[in-house]
Design a protein around this motif. Structure first.
Motif, mmCIF file in Angstrom:
data_model
loop_
_atom_site.group_PDB
_atom_site.id
_atom_site.type_symbol
_atom_site.label_atom_id
_atom_site.label_comp_id
_atom_site.label_asym_id
_atom_site.label_seq_id
_atom_site.Cartn_x
_atom_site.Cartn_y
_atom_site.Cartn_z
ATOM 1 N N ALA A 190 0.784 -1.191 -0.022
ATOM 2 C CA ALA A 190 0.131 -0.034 -0.093
ATOM 3 C C ALA A 190 0.957 1.311 -0.076
ATOM 4 C CB ALA A 190 -1.001 0.149 1.329
ATOM 5 N N PHE A 193 0.869 6.266 -3.626
ATOM 6 C CA PHE A 193 -0.704 6.696 -3.861
ATOM 7 C C PHE A 193 -0.723 7.989 -4.891
ATOM 8 C CE2 PHE A 193 -1.541 5.304 0.668
ATOM 9 C CZ PHE A 193 -1.369 3.906 0.481
ATOM 10 N N VAL A 200 -7.732 4.064 -3.186
ATOM 11 C CA VAL A 200 -7.005 3.574 -2.082
ATOM 12 C C VAL A 200 -7.611 2.689 -0.939
ATOM 13 C CG1 VAL A 200 -5.052 3.935 -0.599
ATOM 14 C CG2 VAL A 200 -4.892 5.153 -2.662
ATOM 15 N N ASP A 234 -2.084 10.582 3.458
ATOM 16 C CA ASP A 234 -2.137 8.967 3.074
ATOM 17 C C ASP A 234 -2.057 8.221 4.001
ATOM 18 O OD1 ASP A 234 -1.767 9.964 0.323
ATOM 19 O OD2 ASP A 234 0.367 9.902 0.307
#
Length: 264
Positions: A190, A193, A200, A234
């Protein structure tokens, strides 16, 4: 722990973070243009400054395409960063067993296969290479790929003993493929972004539901060639998508610590 965003708004942080994906660009070491691009320098001091408000317990320095097969920068960076940091490097499949074992002693944990930037042009030996480095050193392959191109790669990835995929696979339309990989034990980062089309929050929820051990958070600093750089929001996006403290700790620390053999 509290961090602040660019508007000086306080944001609650995970209690600990293993940053599973970031880069160091030290122009004292060789850099090679990739598709006409060279990054601006991003030093260890720059990284520490950018993450000073985060509870970083360790992390993974990932070699970029512009660093070619140079190991000198990575050895130096790992020595400076300390035992809680490990490396992922670029190496050709022709690399000797002796060189792999020497690099393992420098806390290098795997090899990056860059399908996105045209660094790797063929997939025929992908499985053999992945099996070889696993048997020899316990290393894995890290794959940088656009998930829309996974139809060809998928059967090969699922044969590998240990593998990770960068940046949620990049493409929104490839999320089902990324979910399939996670369901088969592939670790998904992950991260990145500012360079991905993926929703996401949706991706994080879906992947975690399929395999809670799969997701690993990374800042992707300094966000080279991304449409926007990493920012503290994020982290907030991932925390809100996961919802509970146990899941947050796994994605931000526990999964990467287990995968990369980093002590927490």
């Amino acid at each position: 722990m509290i961090a602040v965003d660019q508007n000086n708004t306080e944001i609650q942080q995970p209690r600990r973070i293993i940053d599973a994906h970031f880069h160091i660009y030290n122009d004292s070491f060789p850099l090679i243009e990739n598709q006409g691009f060279l990054p601006k320098p991003f030093s260890i001091e720059d990284y520490r400054h950018r993450t000073k408000d985060f509870n970083i317990r360790g992390g993974v320095i990932v070699s970029g395409s512009v660093q070619g097969f140079d190991q000198s920068y990575l050895k130096a960076a790992l020595a400076d960063m300390g035992d809680q940091f490990v490396g992922i490097t670029n190496l050709p499949s022709s690399v000797s067993d002796e060189e792999i074992l020497k690099l393992r002693d420098h806390r290098i944990r795997g090899i990056r296969v860059n399908l996105k930037r045209g660094v790797v042009s063929g997939l025929d030996n992908l499985v053999d290479f992945g099996q070889r480095i696993w048997d020899l050193a316990g290393w894995h392959l890290e794959i940088y790929v656009d998930s829309r191109e996974l139809d060809e790669v998928m059967p090969k990835l699922l044969k590998l003993p240990k593998v990770s995929v960068d940046h949620l696979g990049m493409a929104r339309s490839g999320l089902s493929q990324i979910q399939k990989l996670a369901d088969n034990g592939v670790h998904i980062k992950a991260s990145g972004f500012g360079r991905t089309e993926v929703d996401v929050a949706k991706a994080v929820k879906a992947i975690y539901a399929i395999n809670p051990e799969s997701l690993m958070f990374g800042t992707d600093l300094p966000s080279t060639r991304a449409e926007r750089p990493f920012n503290v929001r994020d982290i907030e996006t991932v925390c809100e998508a996961l919802g509970d403290d146990k899941a947050i700790d796994k994605v931000f620390a526990g999964n990467a610590a287990d995968f990369y053999h980093i002590n927490l």
